[in-house]
Design an enzyme around this catalytic site. Structure first.
Site, PDB file in Angstrom:
ATOM      1  N   HIS A 198      60.741  -4.393 -19.727  1.00 31.03           N
ATOM      2  CA  HIS A 198      60.492  -4.573 -21.147  1.00 31.03           C
ATOM      3  C   HIS A 198      61.764  -4.625 -21.953  1.00 31.03           C
ATOM      4  CE1 HIS A 198      56.393  -5.182 -21.339  1.00 31.03           C
ATOM      5  NE2 HIS A 198      56.044  -4.039 -20.789  1.00 31.03           N
ATOM      6  N   ARG A 305      50.401 -21.699 -20.080  1.00 33.19           N
ATOM      7  CA  ARG A 305      49.991 -20.646 -19.142  1.00 33.19           C
ATOM      8  C   ARG A 305      48.720 -19.994 -19.682  1.00 33.19           C
ATOM      9  NH1 ARG A 305      55.969 -19.856 -18.515  1.00 33.19           N
ATOM     10  NH2 ARG A 305      56.417 -19.825 -16.282  1.00 33.19           N
ATOM     11  N   ARG A 341      47.224 -25.164 -17.678  1.00 24.91           N
ATOM     12  CA  ARG A 341      47.165 -24.698 -16.294  1.00 24.91           C
ATOM     13  C   ARG A 341      45.982 -23.745 -16.155  1.00 24.91           C
ATOM     14  NH1 ARG A 341      52.084 -21.404 -13.743  1.00 24.91           N
ATOM     15  NH2 ARG A 341      51.273 -19.711 -15.010  1.00 24.91           N
ATOM     16  N   GLU A 438      54.321 -25.068  -5.689  1.00 18.89           N
ATOM     17  CA  GLU A 438      55.141 -23.855  -5.804  1.00 18.89           C
ATOM     18  C   GLU A 438      55.060 -22.997  -4.541  1.00 18.89           C
ATOM     19  OE1 GLU A 438      53.766 -21.609  -9.210  1.00 18.89           O
ATOM     20  OE2 GLU A 438      51.684 -22.103  -8.830  1.00 18.89           O
ATOM     21  N   ASN A 461      59.965 -21.326 -10.077  1.00 21.11           N
ATOM     22  CA  ASN A 461      60.038 -19.845 -10.073  1.00 21.11           C
ATOM     23  C   ASN A 461      59.430 -19.299  -8.787  1.00 21.11           C
ATOM     24  OD1 ASN A 461      60.877 -20.302 -12.646  1.00 21.11           O
ATOM     25  ND2 ASN A 461      59.013 -19.552 -13.627  1.00 21.11           N
ATOM     26  N   ARG A 472      60.863 -12.571  -6.901  1.00 23.01           N
ATOM     27  CA  ARG A 472      61.553 -13.096  -8.082  1.00 23.01           C
ATOM     28  C   ARG A 472      61.897 -12.020  -9.112  1.00 23.01           C
ATOM     29  NH1 ARG A 472      56.679 -16.878 -10.580  1.00 23.01           N
ATOM     30  NH2 ARG A 472      57.224 -16.313 -12.678  1.00 23.01           N
TER      31      ARG A 472
HETATM   32  C1  PEP Z   1      56.632 -21.322 -11.567  1.00 22.22           C
HETATM   33  O1  PEP Z   1      56.234 -20.638 -10.623  1.00 22.22           O
HETATM   34  O2  PEP Z   1      57.711 -21.948 -11.572  1.00 22.22           O
HETATM   35  C2  PEP Z   1      55.837 -21.405 -12.809  1.00 22.22           C
HETATM   36  C3  PEP Z   1      56.168 -22.221 -13.781  1.00 22.22           C
HETATM   37  O3  PEP Z   1      54.780 -20.589 -12.914  1.00 22.22           O
HETATM   38  P1  PEP Z   1      54.860 -19.040 -13.282  1.00 22.22           P
HETATM   39  O4  PEP Z   1      56.267 -18.713 -13.688  1.00 22.22           O
HETATM   40  O5  PEP Z   1      53.892 -18.865 -14.404  1.00 22.22           O
HETATM   41  O6  PEP Z   1      54.436 -18.395 -12.015  1.00 22.22           O
HETATM   42 MG    MG Z   2      54.212 -19.974 -10.541  1.00 22.03          MG
END
Ligand code: PEP
Ligand code: MG
Length: 588
Positions: A198, A305, A341, A438, A461, A472
């Protein structure tokens, strides 16, 4: 000017962390250590008095938190300020409060001991979940525990911080971060925390540069030391040399000029010197961001999102409620497009408490969750279709890892369309259906997937996380989270080629698209669109207008032959220098 790499070479005064909020600050450090509270388990004789003290401390804690919540609402959007609302709710939790009072009466010991013990139980449950998200939330609860005990001991929040200092601490709670920002703190440095902590989220919202997850900055930096915080790269320079001071002062000035100069790009297209246009779209995470998108010159919304709605509403909206949300969104952006999405539930995102998963990133996430909860998926599809009457919505499915998932999703969408036709509801029968690539399994078979769908959006990501087997959000392995790894570049190239083979558009909507350093390489690899945080769009435009597609393609071809991340980074940086483009990196 001295080059960035030379400046740091052999530099012993550099601390590395995670770049949590962009910007550069130079200033004096304020070492913030929270006073350690001694918790007494001494016996008491009067339980009524102890309970009344506890209630008084609770009242004072609520008063403090209400004030912080008020500041948060003033300074941040609803979603971000909701952190404090959630803390206030814990202070009203009848089970927790009832347990504490019962135990005070039964055990006849100091309330501070019972408070600490009861709240610690909550925290332990969160910590053993092994998820970085839950661990961060356990930290927030630490703040509540500390606050009540401090108030029981009638101590005040200690911070005689002067204005314009850089706060260095082991960790910062959301409330600390916000209160320091009121004292015009220049930046934040913490030993713990990842990108999703945060402190990091609030720093980004308040536009205060921050580096987190340094492990030991609070032991290496002393109160009053002059330090430089580079929130673009995640570095802190302690006791800077004159050369370093000059370099970063110069960089700050340049940054300011760049920001001032960006406005002129608003009305200009994102087109390379030899005429190739790149679609720059916006990622939307919270409803409040749509205003920024509209004024940002984005070509549309490349990633909405939708699971964020669940966080915002804290409940599951029914079909009608969703239809209203999506219709409003589509009409606000019209005639541009919005790519909605499907709910990416699970992983590090919105979770349903009934699913207890030891490894949620590899669990029931995205499309897997939706197919498991088909009724819920159908509700969303019907709402999206109902909102598509003006033909400016695309629908995208996250976390696809098998072709079966694509086929089944298409079947369900087809069935929903048939129902709506029967119900005589108008919708866009040609609505474009795409997938997020992804997961490595989808990347490898991108050609087969491309034959089934209308567009591909690469979610770097997650793709990087799954390709490199690196969480991540985990600062311990963040050095392996490599955007410029040859594995990542070659995988993107493979996906782009598959999309081109089927003549469908391909974009990137992960954070890599917002890393301005990556832009020439991505354009050179042939991406049609890049979708990013709306505030990055003008930076991206400025860069795209400064090079030729032909040269970017040559850069991509060279990078595809490289064996290491460093080699690729060198080539990318050389490209910026050769084309006289400022390398100010911007990860927002
Ligand atoms: C990603 O995984 O790159 C993506 C855009 O989705 P999120 O970050 O919402 O998992
Ligand atoms: Mg993603």
């Amino acid at each position: 000017m001295k080059s960035f790499t030379n400046l740091y070479k052999n530099s012993e005064n550099k601390i590395t962390g995670i770049a949590a909020a962009p910007g550069i600050v130079i200033g004096k450090a304020y070492l913030f250590t929270k006073e350690k509270l001694n918790i007494s388990k001494a016996p008491i004789t009067n339980s009524d008095e102890a309970i009344s003290n506890f209630e008084e401390a609770l009242k004072q804690s609520k008063k403090e938190l209400n004030k912080i919540f008020g500041i948060a609402r003033e300074k941040m959007d609803n979603v971000r300020s909701a952190i404090f609302e959630a803390q206030l709710m814990i202070l009203d939790d009848p089970i927790l409060l009832g347990n504490i009072e019962k135990r005070i009466k039964a055990e006849m010991v100091q309330p501070e001991f019972i408070v600490s013990d009861e709240i610690s139980k909550y925290q332990e449950l969160m910590i053993i979940s092994h998820e970085s998200y839950m661990k961060e939330r356990a930290q927030d609860i630490e703040d509540i525990k500390y606050r009540i005990i401090r108030n029981l001991q009638k101590k005040r929040w200690q911070s005689k911080i002067e204005k314009n200092l850089i706060v260095v601490s082991e960790s910062l709670t959301p409330a600390d971060t916000l209160l320091f920002s009121r004292r015009e703190s220049l930046g934040f440095v913490t030993d713990h925390g990842g990108l999703t902590s945060h402190a990091a989220i609030i720093s980004r919202s308040l536009n205060i540069p921050a580096v987190v997850g340094t492990h030991n900055a609070s032991t290496l930096i002393k109160d009053g030391d002059t330090i430089i915080v580079d929130g673009f790269h995640g570095y802190i320079i302690t006791d800077p040399t004159e050369v370093q001071l000059n370099f970063f002062t110069e960089k700050q000035k340049k940054l300011f000029e760049i920001q001032k100069g960006l406005e002129e790009f608003k009305d200009k297209p994102a087109v390379t010197l030899d005429g190739k246009e790149v679609n720059l779209e916006a990622n939307v995470d919270v409803t409040g961001e749509i205003d920024i998108v509209i004024t940002s010159s984005a070509k549309g919304i490349g990633l909405y999102r939708s699971e964020q709605i669940l966080n915002e509403l804290e409940s599951f909206p029914d079909e009608n409620e969703q239809t209203v949300i999506y219709s409003k969104l589509a009409s606000r952006i019209y005639p541009k497009f919005v790519t909605i999405r499907a709910f990416d539930i699970g992983g590090d995102k919105f979770r349903f408490s009934e699913y207890k998963e030891p490894n949620p990133f590899l669990g029931l996430r995205g499309i897997r969750f939706l197919l498991e909860n088909e009724k819920l998926f159908r509700t969303q599809i019907r709402a999206v279709l109902k909102a598509s009457e003006n033909k400016n919505i695309k629908f995208m499915i996250p976390m696809i890892s098998t072709l079966d998932e694509v086929w089944r999703s298409k079947e369900i969408i087809h069935e929903c369309k048939s129902e709506l036709k029967k119900e005589k509801v108008k919708f866009d029968n040609q609505i474009k259906i795409g997938i997020m690539v992804e997961v490595p399994s989808a990347a490898v078979m991108a050609k087969e997937y491309a034959e089934e769908i209308d567009f591909i959006s690469i979610g770097t990501n997650d793709l990087i996380q799954y390709l490199m087997a690196v969480d991540r959000g985990n600062d311990l392995v963040s050095n392996l989270y490599q955007e410029f790894s040859p594995v990542v570049i070659r995988t993107i190239d493979h996906i782009v080629k598959a999309a081109k083979h089927s003549k469908i558009p391909v974009s990137i909507c992960g954070e890599m698209a917002a890393d301005t350093l990556a832009i020439p390489l991505l354009v050179g690899l042939g991406l049609d669109s890049l979708s990013m945080s709306p505030v990055t769009i003008l930076y991206a435009k400025r860069i795209i207008r400064d090079f030729k597609f032909k040269d970017a393609k040559a850069l991509a071809d060279e990078c595809l032959k490289c064996k290491t991340e460093i080699e690729i980074q060198k080539k990318v940086k050389k490209f910026f220098d050769d084309n006289n483009i400022s390398r100010t990196r911007n990860i927002l």
